[in-house]
Design an enzyme around this catalytic site. Sequence first.
Site, PDB file in Angstrom:
ATOM      1  CG  ASP A  23       1.973   1.933   2.552  1.00 55.02           C
ATOM      2  OD1 ASP A  23       2.655   2.352   3.473  1.00 55.02           O
ATOM      3  OD2 ASP A  23       2.372   1.707   1.567  1.00 55.02           O
ATOM      4  CB  CYS A  24       1.398   5.204   6.398  1.00 52.91           C
ATOM      5  SG  CYS A  24       2.502   4.016   7.367  1.00 52.91           S
TER       6      CYS A  24
END
Length: 701
Positions: A244-245
């Site tokens: 995930d970012c």
Amino acid sequence: MTVMDRARDLVGRMTVEQKISQLGTGAPAVQSDKVAIAGYQWWSEALHGVAGSPGVHFGGNLSHATSFPQVNTLGATFNKTLWHVMGGYIATEARAFANQGRAGLTYFAPNINIYRDPRWGRGQETPGEDPYLTANYAEAFVSGMQSGEDPRYFKVITTCKHYDAYDLENWHGTDRHHFNAEVTAQDLVETYLPAFESCVRNGKGASIMCSYNAVNGVPSCANDFLQNEIARGEWGFTGYIVSDCGAINDITSTHKYTTTPEATVAAGLKGGCDLDCGGFYQKNGQVAIDKKTITEEDLDRAMMRLFEHRIRLGEFDPPSEQPYHSIGSDAVCTAEHTQLALEAARQGVVLLKNENGALPLNKKAKVALIGPNADATGTMQGNYHGNAPFLTSPMMGIQKLGVNVTYAQGCDVKCSSTSGFNDAVNLAKEGDVVILIIGSDNSIASEGHDRTTLALPGNQEKLMEQVKDAAKGPVIVVLMSGGPYDISYAKENANGFLWVGYPGQAGGQAIAEVLFGDYNPGGRLPVTFYPGDYVNQISFFDMGMRSPPGRTYKFYTGEPIYWFGDGLSYTTFTYKWHDSETLSQVDMTIGEVMEDALPYNVTVMNTGKMAGDDVVLAFVNSTVPGAPSRELIGFERVTLAPGESKDVFFAVTAKTFSHVDDDGRRIIHPGLYVVTVGGVSRTVNLRGQPTVLAEHPFKKR
């Protein structure tokens, strides 16, 4: 050359520095005398339609994309075929964008986390609270998106997210970047893993996203156990894992799992995360090489996974040899896609109360339309949406039917002011019928923002009470929301009540058609609606499904407002076993069940006067200690004309009669099991010794 040979050749031509540059979602071009690779943005979004993101750019003759209902609403359809076809339509539009340089081919969808707690802000993005339902959605959506007419290539690549046990944004000062989900082996196997296993095994998903949170003390993106032992080892996952970012940075900055950049890179890469949505790997990869926390072999392992899939997307092959490259802008927002978006919205409407046949309404009635979501447009898309070609609000939908309708908002969604209540009350006094459309939007619950209460926002319940008291005719309440609320007042006092989720671009038309009888509702709730005090009875931090008073319909011991699976119709259905001689109780040994599936064939008949859909749900419950109070084991949506009947078949396997013990083992126990399909049930008496169906490599963490 095989795809693997081509990937190996390509990676072998790259320097260490070039390999490190490819470890981020914003991968730059590589140009040398040995290799030429175009830059690539891995991050595109398509949760329920192509959506704005770093990889997706609306404009030119691609200014819009079909906006299907939000996923929680799609879950309410209980329609596997619809999910699969929708996935294919979204992939077609994604290819059209990519062919004009307006999108990538790797999409961060679907969200298949379990909606375990009604406070979760992102529950709207998921199919619902049930692992079996969510696993089926994952398979249907992923296979629909990735497969197409040319088996040599992926049409697009999906990313099943967020792996694993992710379902908290920010609660009581702890956000998702800091949260450590403490999960038992039992809950992991029974609840938090099945959808991801289905994504991999059944949907053939090519990518997984590891989540922000830690699981049992280990950040998900550094979790060798989840990513390498379970996904790759047990399930046979051969794709790539993307963070995930910003989650790679979280390994050190928020979870404090590592103390140096080089240790963090090593924890992520060796833990199984190949691609950083962010820049941490790219910034610190060389330091990790220099300090020998990783080797070039670690880089090559990630590079092979990434470039194998870029090759399988057709990036390095002539476009003229690939049918997907012929998809143009005329394949976006087509009549077929638009119709499916409408049909999905229709099928996602859940009728929960219809007192004395108050619904459907008469189109000749004078309608008072009231409420914060009565003229909603963008709200109907939920989050992670693109630019819809149009947005039909409920008021617009009702007007298109030629109904005499007048409107007063009463208040906005937050409903902090009651200054508009007088107009709403006066309007209610004049109408033959009141339609009150209440609920939430992304300002109430969304990514990064959980709820603290199950009460309707602000003074919405007060608005509902005053309108009901003033109305001279029936009051129909419609809840437009991304999840459950304490809607006790509507259940007790409204003449009709519907939940519509966030129904997408055609939501208002679908709502109007249901209210006035042009469409017969058949949706079922994908989540349980709890009483308001539920949030005081269990901590949001508690990941235990059996923790008192229990989570979801499977373990909740209280009395809900509405159960998962609830839903009514304007017609009636009856059920009977297809074989009239079917016994009410069957005695079998565990060995016999393990050898052959049991056929459950039920005949469903529409005994009413209106054509409609019935969602046939199959559940099992047992006398085995610790087993769920009931568990979904099958579902099928059927459409029946008045007097028409259809057979619905479910194959009940050994897994159906098993449950997961404290150590994560799936075991069949002797005892009584009741299988209920629609309105009929059969008891199975299993005899024999407890038998282990599956062991899992769980360790104390």
